[in-house]
Design an enzyme around this catalytic site. Structure first.
Site, mmCIF file in Angstrom:
data_model
loop_
_atom_site.group_PDB
_atom_site.id
_atom_site.type_symbol
_atom_site.label_atom_id
_atom_site.label_comp_id
_atom_site.label_asym_id
_atom_site.label_seq_id
_atom_site.Cartn_x
_atom_site.Cartn_y
_atom_site.Cartn_z
ATOM 1 N N HIS A 1 55.477 46.863 29.148
ATOM 2 C CA HIS A 1 55.356 47.536 27.860
ATOM 3 C C HIS A 1 55.570 46.520 26.752
ATOM 4 C CE1 HIS A 1 56.108 50.172 24.438
ATOM 5 N NE2 HIS A 1 55.455 51.096 25.112
ATOM 6 N N ASP B 1 57.014 60.481 32.947
ATOM 7 C CA ASP B 1 57.432 60.405 31.548
ATOM 8 C C ASP B 1 56.950 59.081 30.971
ATOM 9 O OD1 ASP B 1 58.826 62.870 31.619
ATOM 10 O OD2 ASP B 1 60.511 61.868 32.603
ATOM 11 N N LEU B 2 56.019 59.126 30.043
ATOM 12 C CA LEU B 2 55.380 57.927 29.508
ATOM 13 C C LEU B 2 56.412 56.955 28.936
ATOM 14 C CD1 LEU B 2 52.726 56.465 28.830
ATOM 15 C CD2 LEU B 2 52.731 57.682 26.629
ATOM 16 N N ASP B 3 56.364 55.722 29.451
ATOM 17 C CA ASP B 3 57.223 54.630 28.986
ATOM 18 C C ASP B 3 58.710 54.959 29.089
ATOM 19 O OD1 ASP B 3 54.960 53.140 28.374
ATOM 20 O OD2 ASP B 3 54.880 53.876 26.311
ATOM 21 N N GLU B 4 59.071 55.812 30.048
ATOM 22 C CA GLU B 4 60.471 56.191 30.237
ATOM 23 C C GLU B 4 60.964 55.823 31.634
ATOM 24 O OE1 GLU B 4 62.514 57.369 28.043
ATOM 25 O OE2 GLU B 4 61.159 57.861 26.387
#
Length: 285
Positions: free
Chosen positions: A192, A226-229
């Site tokens: 990310h 969970d996006l980018d989690e």
């Protein structure tokens, strides 16, 4: 005498005698411990242990698992043994930004990263020349809302066909479905382009520049629904200043992303990452 090197990873509730039981069983099979790391998560009382060791070539993984079974049963362990002599296969997914892909290929070339790239998958043609130059199969799979499910099934099948252990999202600019993220949980690493959890979404370096930040960074993490989690594996930051342009931020970010992604992949393939609910335990040394 020839030897075989293995990695042992285990987790269980912490209590006296665990390390002694494991090391005694290994010693009885002629094991020489090369590296040992352990961590106890006090809030959950969960122990995480990683041991790298060498045994005479005649000692197989089956023999080791049988020798350790009494300890596994006694302490209710989750235990895994991996052969270090294998060369893990990985699939790299990329869109237009290829710095992460190029860095991984270079680190494999110089021997710092022990892996074989089984395939490069992209929704663009930009990296075909790079893959073909390295003799790596290249799969051009354009993605849209109508074929997204089909493409993800193709990826699952490619993982099976190649025997790949890891999918690396090297700036692959497509959001994976919840279904795929769950089916390959713990097998997909994303880079990310931000020091999570700040500046999520589009153009994080532009957001950072507008906010006048003094540090930028990148985050390597496992992909979840969970996006980018997902659980974080590795991060790095770099100091920046008001005198730098957005382009300077982007250039610095590319360098950080490449390093962080390569380290996250290395830690995973060397069995240095253990999942602890929504977090990770990472034994870097």
């Amino acid at each position: 005498m020839t030897e075989t090197k293995f990695i042992l990873k285990l987790s269980c509730l912490d209590q006296p005698g665990i390390v002694a039981a494991i090391t005694t069983a290994l010693a009885a099979r002629g094991a020489n411990i090369l590296e040992s790391n352990q961590f106890c998560d006090r809030p959950t009382n969960q122990l995480f242990l990683r041991i790298a060791f060498a045994v005479p070539a005649a000692i197989t993984r089956d023999v080791l698992e049988l020798a350790l079974k009494p300890s596994v049963d006694r302490f209710d362990m989750k235990l895994k043994i991996e052969d270090l002599s294998r060369r893990p296969k990985i699939i790299i997914m990329v869109s237009k930004f290829d710095h992460g892909l190029l860095h991984i290929l270079y680190q494999i070339k110089v021997g710092w990263l022990n892996a074989e790239v089984a395939a490069v998958v992209s929704n663009h043609e930009d990296s075909r020349g790079t893959a073909e130059h390295e003799g790596i199969p290249y799969y051009y799979w354009p993605v849209n809302k109508d074929n997204k499910t089909e493409r993800e099934e193709q990826l699952i099948e490619l993982v099976r066909e190649t025997g790949s252990e890891l999918v690396v999202l090297a700036r692959y600019m497509q959001v994976l479905s919840d279904n795929l993220s769950n089916r390959l949980f713990g097998m997909i690493i994303n880079i990310h382009h931000s020091f999570l959890p700040s500046f999520k979404g589009a153009k994080p370096y532009h957001q950072a520049h507008e906010r006048g930040v003094k540090l930028i960074g990148a985050t390597g993490h496992y992909v979840t629904a969970d996006l980018d989690e997902g659980p974080i594996i590795e991060q790095e930051t770099e100091r920046v200043s008001h005198a730098m342009t957005t382009e300077d931020f982007v250039a610095a970010g590319r360098d950080i992303e490449s390093r962080v992604l390569a380290r996250a992949v290395k830690f995973h393939l060397e069995g240095r990452v253990m999942l602890n609910h929504h977090r990770t335990v990472v034994f870097t040394q």
